[in-house]
Design a protein around this motif. Structure first.
Motif: not given
Lengths: 435, 689, 157
Positions: B166-169, B180-182
């Motif tokens: 779940g490091a990308l959103g 966007a990155p974590s």
């Protein structure tokens, strides 16, 4: 609370009848004027009887889509394990619309009673009133009302001694038109981005927190107590066939008496504008009207002599929508209106799907270029064509909402676009000057 | 079948199981419905709108990726309305997508290019200014070019659903929405590169690969990753005899398209400047570069001289090499002093499962088993592909996951029950779950090196007590750790776990401790990294890629080929045999098989035909469990070895079994020579919160 | 990070509104109410709410960027929001906005150096029948003329 506009004697006041009454939002006022009689009546009714009564009223959703309310409630599965919820859509973001805030301001208990009746009908135990973030004053107001309701036993356990339990909370939005779309609203309620959900499943089956949920507009719930009290047929008879009852219509734009008025469905639109709205301002002529919020196709002045109900509007190629009627006089620049509308939808597009995200952006840029005098002849056709390329192809109705007014404005007021373009000396050139 | 649904797509009658999505049903019938956001195995998005099709009686075009098939449904995927919708959707996409294909890494293998080529308009009507934001670097290996991004959310899903990281959103809204990155401006994650791999366009590009080549200038060689034991197929992109990329887009191999950071990037040790390219011989106390013939001559002389010899094999060399090495040791050097670094007690597991059938788990079982128990292993760190299989199993099949580990692990998040173990005493934690486990229909148990010797027998007894079918996977460290054991790189057991003739030989620590050792032959291992060699007189011969601690002590160092430079087979943690395929030519170095053969020839010994195919044929015939179908292997498949299914007469103390406890970013000595791994190791590893 | 006792009490109550395990539902309200107290959605605030609701900071960031009322930079003491959407535009909203720009010397989403006023041209705020409408922070003002705007702003200097 003071009224923002004086009422009209030509209104049919069913759900706005307490507006202007002193302390209309207090429980005692509500109880003294027939409040909670309907709810108590439903204690003698079976859930199916309640739903049948609502069906008989031919009440249709007041948020914009106009889906029959009784039918929507009947989709909630019965005897499921676990909770069922009620969600009230008070996001009221459709440009032109400002009625739900009045219903919560002046007569919140009417909405609460409507919610409780719905809860009885579907076996719900908990609900949220989702209100757009800009209406902070209204959320604070509702919170104080909810507090009073809990203190006086009209929310929580054993409501009004009936043995029925129900919890109700306010929930604030934070600035997103898209959250008026029911599944996006539910995402927001769950603490996420307001991106719509894939449907099915519909909220009736899997809504708030993936539980069966009845989700209706503030005005829809507010209409329910009078329906139960006076019977579905009584309510239906106020309007036209299949278009029961009254509606809060928000009259805005170039009229003498803009304001929110309650009128029966089926009232003639010109009559409404002229007699209730006081006619066009400054002695001007009408050019056009957007009848039900900015996502509705526009009507030319000569198309406005029609009854204001869902079906007549559909026949005229537009919608009753959320009741946000915006009247425009003969001096109105329709190209700028088209641009302003597109700017709004571009700003509010959630970005999830390609046609809406890119389509609204492209159209906004192109319309701005036309307004700036850099349009080309081919752009006029392209505005309509691109809008049609969004229509019916987006993930949620926002794409349609952006496309429908645009298509109709270009079709009905094409010469105005051409006049803008004609100002560009290179308008017919293959080389387009990019603004 | 009664649950088949009949429908019509483009006038063709199609049958598909009920519940099949229209887009998949069309695919079954050979009809392509294009899509960007739809991705098999991941959650549905219906965002790209490329898969809109006409369904009779539907009021508008419908997204085929979210509509299940229905009886009598009539579908058109190429009607004028559909064709026009696709064309305009692509036109919309290209409005803000930069047309920088000539300098884009993805050019030539870009799904957007392909779609526009096939379905797009020949002309663009867009004359406005494009939305632009600068490119960002999120980690040494991940770059994000926002304008190229078409927001299909594949990367977000593969990271969240696939990797469990779940490091990308998605941030911002509307046309400004982007990935966007974590951690604000950078990523803290597995650095697995799955997001880059799955990106249909050039929005996410790899720091290791970008601007190195055009895709069509590479040769693509499918071989097996040489790092951990999971045996992932990696397709090497080779250009001018240099590996420039590793991925597995064709989903061949046990791993599908999965690769971890090592599989995707850590091939770069192969081109490290410190790679040995010339044999070294100790002359006057110093290692000097010499010719192959001189180096081999020195080895042959010492080998002929005899004396007390010890042989240490590798957990990375091919089965053929391991087999030949032990054969050489036992038949030529006449010693059972042969061992390797053991990281899991496969031997005791095989022995305790003797007489049982269908008790050895496979990678497929990780994905299909109804329940999985993980004992004493941080799977996501040490066995990344198996961990991925288990996550997918949970996601797709709702498998029950049970965890008994010393520390918090990623699998806790999806576990039905998690328990912490203390001081290697895992049994109470496992027993605490017994009641729940009994409620499962079947169980797959994966266990690490804290379960060994009697522990393995206790674990198997516990499995028996559950009254449900139980399978086991004994976790081991490296690409051919399992093969090394199967091939008999053990002092007491020969190939196929048969007891050796004569007395068992010295174990690795015993060899290191023996003060009277005359000869130590180390093939692809680095025992002196953790042991000291007691015998000062020992003549040490080392075959390796690098001048390791062991090689520095050597008298002769023979430069060896890497796994990417040889043909042969390796056996993964689950006992699946797969083919290594040479991707690049060696410069100066030789394969271990070749070197063993040359030494044998120098000694005048006939070991049979020394090439990979011939030795494998011998293995098939002589090694228990390895009579596997050759066609499966030569076509790049994974052939499951047969269970030994008989008593394994081991004499070795389980204390010797010790995993290196690598992380995602380490794999023994090789790691040191991977530039990329050393760069990304800045990331903290472990659980990302 | 701690908040005022009133806000902490509000949060405590808010968290009881959602089904068990679904407290993330409180994220948007918590951001809105905390933003009022803190002045902006700061990185510390995002981290704090992430911790309280057991989500990642990225998940909070995803939400913050989505809603137009959530802002990472502080606004003026009075945030002047002028609607120029169709209903307001028809009754002089755009002119009112231009006037405010000149009067305050700032443009869309800008804040005066003094920190007294910030300005935003907003989309429909739901006061269409009483247009043109503005909001000064959360307070609505209806049928605003340029003179009335001047008076309102001067009273807040």
């Amino acid at each position: 609370m003071k009224l923002y506009n004086p009422p009209s004697p030509l209104e049919t006041k069913v759900i706005s009848k307490r507006f202007g009454v002193e302390n209309s939002w207090r429980l005692d006022t509500y109880l003294a004027t027939g409040g909670f009689e309907a709810f108590k009546k439903t204690m003698e009714m079976s859930p199916d009887q309640i739903i049948d009564e609502v069906k008989a009223s031919s009440l249709r959703g007041r948020g914009g889509a106009g889906f029959p309310t009784g039918l929507k409630w009947s989709f909630v599965p019965k005897n499921v394990e676990g909770p069922t919820y009620i969600v009230v859509n008070g996001d009221e973001s459709e440009p032109g619309t400002c009625k739900d805030r009045l219903l919560i301001e002046h007569d919140p208990y009417q909405m609460i009673e409507g919610i409780l009746i719905a809860a009885r009908a579907v076996g719900a135990s908990k609900g949220w009133v989702y209100i757009r973030g800009e209406y902070r004053y209204l959320i604070d107001h509702l919170d104080s009302v909810l507090k009073e309701a809990y203190q006086r036993g009209y929310l929580g356990k054993n409501i009004a001694g009936t043995g029925f339990d129900f919890d109700l909370y306010s929930q604030t939005g934070a600035g997103a038109y898209e959250c008026g779309e029911e599944s996006a609203l539910l995402e927001s309620l769950e603490g996420k981005r307001g991106v719509p959900r894939i449907r099915p499943p519909f909220p009736a089956v899997s809504g708030a927190f993936q539980r069966p949920t009845v989700l209706n507009n503030v005005e829809t719930f507010s209409s329910v107590p009078e329906i139960i009290k006076n019977g579905g047929k009584w309510y239906a008879d106020l309007g036209t066939p299949k278009n029961g009852g009254t509606r809060m219509v928000c009259l805005a734009g170039h009229v003498n008496k803009p304001g929110v008025y309650e009128v029966p469905l089926g009232m003639n639109m010109m009559y409404f504008i002229n007699e209730i709205g006081g006619g066009m301002w400054k002695g001007k002529k009408m050019k056009a009207t957007i009848p039900g919020g900015s996502s509705c196709p526009i009507l030319r002045a000569d198309e406005c002599d029609i009854p204001m109900d869902y079906d007549s509007m559909a026949k005229a190629g537009t919608m009753l929508g959320s009741g946000g009627m915006m009247v425009m006089d003969e001096d109105t620049d329709m190209v700028k209106i088209a641009l302003r509308i597109m700017r709004f939808y571009k700003h509010e597009s959630c970005g999830w799907c390609i046609p809406c995200r890119e389509g609204t952006t492209w159209l906004q840029k192109m319309l701005a270029r036309i307004v700036d005098g850099n349009g080309a002849m081919r752009d006029v056709d392209m505005v309509g064509d691109l809008a049609k390329s969004m229509l019916g192809r987006t993930f949620c109705p926002l794409g349609d909402a952006a496309a429908m007014p645009t298509i109709s404005i270009v079709e009905k007021f094409r010469p105005e676009f051409e006049a803008y373009v004609a100002r560009n000396p290179f308008a017919n050139s293959e080389l387009v000057q990019v603004g | 079948m009664s649950n088949m649904v009949k429908l019509t797509i483009n006038e063709t009658a199609v049958e598909a199981p009920a519940g099949t999505l229209l887009i998949d049903a069309a695919k079954l019938a050979g009809i392509e419905i294009p899509a960007f956001c739809y991705y098999e195995g991941m959650s549905l998005q219906a965002a790209c709108r490329m898969c809109l099709v006409e369904i009779e009686k539907a009021p508008k075009l419908m997204a085929a990726c979210v509509v299940p098939v229905a009886e009598g449904m009539i579908v058109r995927t190429e009607s004028p309305a559909v064709v026009k919708a696709r064309k305009t959707t692509l036109e919309f996409l290209l409005t803000n997508h930069p047309l920088d294909c000539p300098v884009c890494d993805k050019g030539g293998e870009c799904e957007l290019q392909d779609m526009v080529f096939k379905y797009g308009a020949g002309e663009s009507r867009f004359t406005e200014v494009k939305q632009h934001v600068p490119e960002k670097q999120w980690s040494p290996v991940v770059f994000y070019d926002g304008p190229r991004c078409i927001l299909c959310y594949r990367c977000v899903r593969v990271c969240n659903e696939g990797m469990g990281v779940g490091a990308l959103g998605i941030v911002n809204r509307g046309v400004a929405a982007e990935i966007a990155p974590s951690h604000g401006d950078h990523l803290e994650c597995d650095e697995c590169g799955s997001c880059i791999d799955i990106c249909p366009v050039g929005a996410l590009t790899s720091g290791a690969y970008r601007y190195k080549t055009r895709p069509w200038e590479m040769e693509h060689v499918g071989t097996i990753c040489t790092h951990c034991s999971n045996g992932c197929k990696t397709t090497l992109g080779v250009r001018n005899n240099e590996i420039v990329r590793g991925n597995n887009r064709d989903r061949s191999g046990v791993n599908g398209e999965f690769l971890c950071v090592k599989g995707r990037y850590a091939f770069d040790f192969n081109h490290h400047p410190e790679r040995l390219q010339t044999p070294l011989l100790r002359v006057n106390g110093k290692l000097e570069e010499v010719s192959w013939s001189r180096a081999l001559q020195a080895v042959v002389e010492k080998f002929k001289a005899g004396g007390k010899a010890g042989v240490v094999g590798s957990t990375r060399i091919a089965n053929e090499e391991a087999y030949l090495l032990q054969k050489f040791a036992r038949t030529v050097l006449k010693t059972n002093n042969i061992d390797h670094h053991r990281s899991g007690d496969v031997v005791t597991l095989l022995d305790s499962l003797s007489g049982k059938t269908a008790t050895l788990g496979t990678a497929d079982d990780c994905y299909n088993a109804k329940a999985v128990l993980i004992v004493g292993a941080d799977l996501s760190q040490q066995q990344p592909f198996l961990a991925n299989q288990i996550r997918a199993n949970h996601r797709h099949h709702k498998a029950g996951i049970y965890v008994a580990t010393p520390g918090a692990v990623r699998e806790d998040k999806i576990a039905k029950a998690s328990a912490r173990t203390a001081d290697g005493n895992w049994l109470p934690a496992v027993e605490s779950m017994a009641e729940k486990l009994k409620g499962e229909k079947e169980l797959l148990v994966l266990f690490g090196d804290s379960v060994k010797g009697e522990g393995v027998r206790k674990l198997v007894a516990f499995g028996e007590s559950l009254g449900i079918p139980v399978k086991y996977i004994c976790l081991v460290d490296y690409a051919n750790s399992r093969g090394a054991m199967d091939m008999g790189l053990l002092p007491d057991l020969g190939p196929g776990y048969h007891a050796v003739e004569g007395a068992p030989g010295l174990t690795l620590p015993q060899m290191m401790a023996a003060t009277d050792l005359d000869l130590l032959w180390v093939v692809g291992a680095n025992p002196l990294a953790r042991h000291t060699l007691a015998s000062s007189k020992a003549f040490v011969v080392v075959q390796d890629l690098f001048l390791t601690e062991t090689a520095q002590r050597a008298d002769v160092v023979l430069p060896a080929a890497s796994a990417y430079e040889k043909n042969g087979t390796v056996t993964n943690v689950c006992g699946q045999v797969q083919r290594l395929k040479r991707g690049v030519e060696t410069v100066g170095a030789k394969t271990d098989l070749n070197i063993i053969g040359l030494i044998a020839r120098g000694m005048g010994v006939n070991l049979g035909k020394v090439d990979a195919d011939a030795v494998f044929a011998e293995i098939q015939k002589t090694v228990r469990g390895y009579n596997v179908p050759l066609p499966v292997i030569v076509t790049g498949g994974a052939a499951q070895t047969m269970p030994v299914n008989g008593r394994v007469p081991s004499t070795v103390l389980p204390e010797l079994i010790q995993s290196s406890r690598d992380t995602l970013f380490t794999t023994g000595t090789l790691t040191r020579y991977s530039k990329i791994l050393n760069e990304v190791m800045e990331a903290p590893g472990g659980l990302y919160r | 990070m701690t908040f005022s006792p009133e806000l902490e009490a509000r949060f405590a109550d808010l968290l009881t509104h959602y089904p068990p395990g679904r407290q993330r539902g409180a994220l948007v309200p918590m951001l809105m109410y905390a933003q009022d107290e803190v002045g902006a959605v700061t990185p510390e605030l995002m981290a704090e709410l992430a911790k309280r609701l057991d989500v990642s900071v990225l998940q909070v960031d995803e939400v913050v960027g989505y809603y137009s009322m959530l802002h990472k930079k502080p606004q003026g003491k009075t945030h002047v929001q002028i609607c120029t959407n169709v209903a307001c535009m028809l009754r002089g909203g755009a002119e009112l906005y231009d006037h405010a720009c000149k009067k305050l010397g700032i443009g869309h989403k800008q804040t005066q150096a003094s920190g007294v006023f910030s300005l935003e041209e907003v989309e429909c705020i739901g006061a269409c029948s009483w247009a043109p409408a503005i909001q000064l922070n959360y307070t609505f003002h209806h049928e605003v003329t340029t003179d009335k705007l001047d008076q309102l702003l001067e009273g807040l200097q």
